[in-house]
Design a protein around this motif. Structure first.
Motif, PDB file in Angstrom:
ATOM      1  N   ASP A 146       0.814  -1.204   0.000  1.00 63.35           N
ATOM      2  CA  ASP A 146       0.000   0.000   0.000  1.00 63.35           C
ATOM      3  C   ASP A 146       0.853   1.262   0.000  1.00 63.35           C
ATOM      4  OD1 ASP A 146      -2.591  -1.290   2.234  1.00 63.35           O
ATOM      5  OD2 ASP A 146      -1.987  -1.833   0.209  1.00 63.35           O
ATOM      6  N   GLY A 147       0.603   2.144  -0.959  1.00 66.64           N
ATOM      7  CA  GLY A 147       1.276   3.435  -0.991  1.00 66.64           C
ATOM      8  C   GLY A 147       2.598   3.445  -1.716  1.00 66.64           C
ATOM      9  N   LEU A 148       3.216   2.304  -1.944  1.00 69.71           N
ATOM     10  CA  LEU A 148       4.527   2.279  -2.588  1.00 69.71           C
ATOM     11  C   LEU A 148       4.472   2.743  -4.035  1.00 69.71           C
ATOM     12  CD1 LEU A 148       5.891  -1.049  -1.110  1.00 69.71           C
ATOM     13  CD2 LEU A 148       6.753   1.233  -0.634  1.00 69.71           C
ATOM     14  N   ILE A 186      12.884  11.268   2.703  1.00 70.16           N
ATOM     15  CA  ILE A 186      12.345  10.411   3.758  1.00 70.16           C
ATOM     16  C   ILE A 186      11.028  10.963   4.279  1.00 70.16           C
ATOM     17  CG2 ILE A 186      12.735   9.570   6.114  1.00 70.16           C
ATOM     18  CD1 ILE A 186      15.705   9.370   5.437  1.00 70.16           C
ATOM     19  N   SER A 187      10.962  12.269   4.444  1.00 71.48           N
ATOM     20  CA  SER A 187       9.710  12.905   4.889  1.00 71.48           C
ATOM     21  C   SER A 187       8.600  12.643   3.889  1.00 71.48           C
ATOM     22  CB  SER A 187       9.924  14.410   5.056  1.00 71.48           C
ATOM     23  OG  SER A 187       8.721  15.050   5.426  1.00 71.48           O
ATOM     24  N   SER A 188       8.930  12.725   2.606  1.00 71.99           N
ATOM     25  CA  SER A 188       7.936  12.471   1.556  1.00 71.99           C
ATOM     26  C   SER A 188       7.493  11.013   1.565  1.00 71.99           C
ATOM     27  CB  SER A 188       8.528  12.820   0.186  1.00 71.99           C
ATOM     28  OG  SER A 188       7.603  12.554  -0.852  1.00 71.99           O
ATOM     29  N   ILE A 189       8.437  10.104   1.811  1.00 72.91           N
ATOM     30  CA  ILE A 189       8.107   8.674   1.891  1.00 72.91           C
ATOM     31  C   ILE A 189       7.113   8.430   3.016  1.00 72.91           C
ATOM     32  CG2 ILE A 189       9.031   6.391   2.506  1.00 72.91           C
ATOM     33  CD1 ILE A 189      11.652   7.284   1.070  1.00 72.91           C
ATOM     34  N   PHE A 190       7.374   9.001   4.187  1.00 73.28           N
ATOM     35  CA  PHE A 190       6.469   8.842   5.323  1.00 73.28           C
ATOM     36  C   PHE A 190       5.066   9.340   4.986  1.00 73.28           C
ATOM     37  CE2 PHE A 190       9.836   7.246   7.431  1.00 73.28           C
ATOM     38  CZ  PHE A 190      10.608   8.046   8.257  1.00 73.28           C
ATOM     39  N   THR A 191       5.014  10.491   4.314  1.00 75.91           N
ATOM     40  CA  THR A 191       3.718  11.080   3.957  1.00 75.91           C
ATOM     41  C   THR A 191       2.971  10.200   2.976  1.00 75.91           C
ATOM     42  OG1 THR A 191       4.550  13.334   4.318  1.00 75.91           O
ATOM     43  CG2 THR A 191       2.586  13.083   2.934  1.00 75.91           C
ATOM     44  N   LYS A 192       3.661   9.741   1.928  1.00 78.53           N
ATOM     45  CA  LYS A 192       3.016   8.938   0.892  1.00 78.53           C
ATOM     46  C   LYS A 192       2.596   7.555   1.387  1.00 78.53           C
ATOM     47  CE  LYS A 192       5.196  11.280  -3.018  1.00 78.53           C
ATOM     48  NZ  LYS A 192       6.102  11.172  -4.205  1.00 78.53           N
ATOM     49  N   ASP A 194       1.467   7.131   4.323  1.00 75.90           N
ATOM     50  CA  ASP A 194       0.451   7.403   5.359  1.00 75.90           C
ATOM     51  C   ASP A 194       0.886   6.892   6.731  1.00 75.90           C
ATOM     52  OD1 ASP A 194      -1.979   6.558   2.869  1.00 75.90           O
ATOM     53  OD2 ASP A 194      -1.395   8.569   3.541  1.00 75.90           O
ATOM     54  N   LEU A 195       2.158   7.120   7.051  1.00 75.04           N
ATOM     55  CA  LEU A 195       2.679   6.703   8.348  1.00 75.04           C
ATOM     56  C   LEU A 195       2.431   7.806   9.371  1.00 75.04           C
ATOM     57  CD1 LEU A 195       6.001   5.016   7.231  1.00 75.04           C
ATOM     58  CD2 LEU A 195       3.822   3.941   7.807  1.00 75.04           C
ATOM     59  N   PRO A 196       2.079   7.446  10.588  1.00 73.22           N
ATOM     60  CA  PRO A 196       1.725   8.442  11.602  1.00 73.22           C
ATOM     61  C   PRO A 196       2.902   9.331  11.963  1.00 73.22           C
ATOM     62  CG  PRO A 196       1.985   6.278  12.594  1.00 73.22           C
ATOM     63  CD  PRO A 196       2.012   6.072  11.116  1.00 73.22           C
ATOM     64  N   SER A 200      10.740   9.594  14.436  1.00 79.21           N
ATOM     65  CA  SER A 200      11.262   9.143  13.149  1.00 79.21           C
ATOM     66  C   SER A 200      11.725   7.695  13.172  1.00 79.21           C
ATOM     67  CB  SER A 200      12.414  10.054  12.702  1.00 79.21           C
ATOM     68  OG  SER A 200      13.454  10.036  13.650  1.00 79.21           O
ATOM     69  N   GLY A 201      12.248   7.228  14.314  1.00 80.72           N
ATOM     70  CA  GLY A 201      12.693   5.841  14.398  1.00 80.72           C
ATOM     71  C   GLY A 201      11.559   4.874  14.164  1.00 80.72           C
ATOM     72  N   HIS A 202      10.397   5.164  14.756  1.00 85.10           N
ATOM     73  CA  HIS A 202       9.220   4.320  14.602  1.00 85.10           C
ATOM     74  C   HIS A 202       8.779   4.300  13.145  1.00 85.10           C
ATOM     75  CE1 HIS A 202       4.901   3.306  16.168  1.00 85.10           C
ATOM     76  NE2 HIS A 202       5.412   2.374  15.407  1.00 85.10           N
ATOM     77  N   ARG A 203       8.625   5.459  12.535  1.00 85.17           N
ATOM     78  CA  ARG A 203       8.163   5.522  11.149  1.00 85.17           C
ATOM     79  C   ARG A 203       9.173   4.889  10.195  1.00 85.17           C
ATOM     80  NH1 ARG A 203       5.672  11.183   9.488  1.00 85.17           N
ATOM     81  NH2 ARG A 203       7.591  12.064  10.316  1.00 85.17           N
ATOM     82  N   ARG A 204      10.431   4.985  10.521  1.00 81.67           N
ATOM     83  CA  ARG A 204      11.465   4.372   9.678  1.00 81.67           C
ATOM     84  C   ARG A 204      11.276   2.855   9.642  1.00 81.67           C
ATOM     85  NH1 ARG A 204      16.249   7.397   8.497  1.00 81.67           N
ATOM     86  NH2 ARG A 204      17.900   6.119   7.567  1.00 81.67           N
ATOM     87  N   VAL A 205      11.016   2.264  10.811  1.00 75.19           N
ATOM     88  CA  VAL A 205      10.786   0.821  10.882  1.00 75.19           C
ATOM     89  C   VAL A 205       9.539   0.443  10.086  1.00 75.19           C
ATOM     90  CG1 VAL A 205      10.160  -1.078  12.422  1.00 75.19           C
ATOM     91  CG2 VAL A 205      11.949   0.509  13.084  1.00 75.19           C
ATOM     92  N   LEU A 206       8.460   1.196  10.253  1.00 78.54           N
ATOM     93  CA  LEU A 206       7.224   0.895   9.537  1.00 78.54           C
ATOM     94  C   LEU A 206       7.404   0.999   8.025  1.00 78.54           C
ATOM     95  CD1 LEU A 206       4.612   2.759  11.790  1.00 78.54           C
ATOM     96  CD2 LEU A 206       5.040   0.301  11.660  1.00 78.54           C
TER      97      LEU A 206
END
Length: 219
Positions: A146-148, A186-192, A194-196, A200-206
């Motif tokens: 999803d989202g990739l 990386i910020s754009s990746i998190f946004t696309k 849909d990571l909370p 940043s460590g948590h979102r990086r793992v997700l």
């Protein structure tokens, strides 16, 4: 940090205690069974518990089950799990609630002192340290993409390097781009994806989990 160690191997337990003490940490207890671990954590409320997955009496999953109990009953205690193998089901249970203050390393990584001490610091400060093999095994349980498809080619390259465990600086050098550009990607990746908007460590793992569970990650 104030640390409790649970490891049934006498030599490894002594080695960990010496290594941590030399690094400036305070080892409050070094035990070899899950009940002793739970008692030590309840008594000392350490900053970090380093836990072997398999301990007496059955040498199956006592340690990781104790780690789950610690995470539930002592949320302020960080947990770094050491294992000879990936205990897939329990690793998933550990990560399911939250990844902050959690580490899961294969014992082969402990042989690299710098890598181990870095993981100790990272987890002790509330971060996440997951062995790449652990992540790969977990993703066999849940493959998602999803989202990739929203990522640009450059963002996919950045995400692939993150999945290899690269730091932002290493990614910048590899792709010949500035550190600021890496952070923006990386910020754009998190946004696309849909990571909370958590740490940043948590979102990086997700993000890594999402990537490895996709067709991109299996190439």
């Amino acid at each position: 940090m104030r640390v409790v160690i649970a490891e049934d191997s006498v030599l490894l337990r002594a080695g960990l205690e010496l290594l941590l003490t030399d690094a400036g940490h305070d080892v409050l207890a070094a035990v070899d069974t899950a009940p002793e671990l739970l008692a030590a954590v309840a008594r000392h409320e350490p900053d970090l518990a380093i836990v072997d997955v398999r301990m007496p009496p059955t040498f199956s999953d006592e340690g990781v089950r104790a780690a789950i109990v610690i995470r539930a009953q002592h949320p302020s205690v960080r947990v770094l799990v050491l294992s000879q193998y990936v205990e897939e089901r329990y690793a998933a249970d550990l990560i399911a609630d939250r990844t902050a203050g959690l580490g899961y390393l294969l014992k082969d990584r402990v042989a690299d002192v710098d890598t181990f001490l870095e993981a100790v610091t990272q987890v002790g400060e509330g971060g996440t340290a997951l062995d790449p093999e652990v992540v790969a095994q977990l993703l066999l349980r849940s493959r998602r993409s999803d989202g990739l498809d929203r990522l640009t080619e450059r963002e996919r390259e950045v995400l692939a390097l993150i999945a290899e465990g690269r730091s932002n600086r290493s990614i910048a050098v590899d792709l010949v781009i500035g550190a600021g550009s890496v952070e923006k990607h990386i910020s754009s990746i998190f946004t696309k994806l849909d990571l909370p908007p958590e740490d940043s460590g948590h979102r990086r793992v997700l993000a890594v989990l999402r990537y490895l569970g996709s067709d991109l990650g299996s190439r």
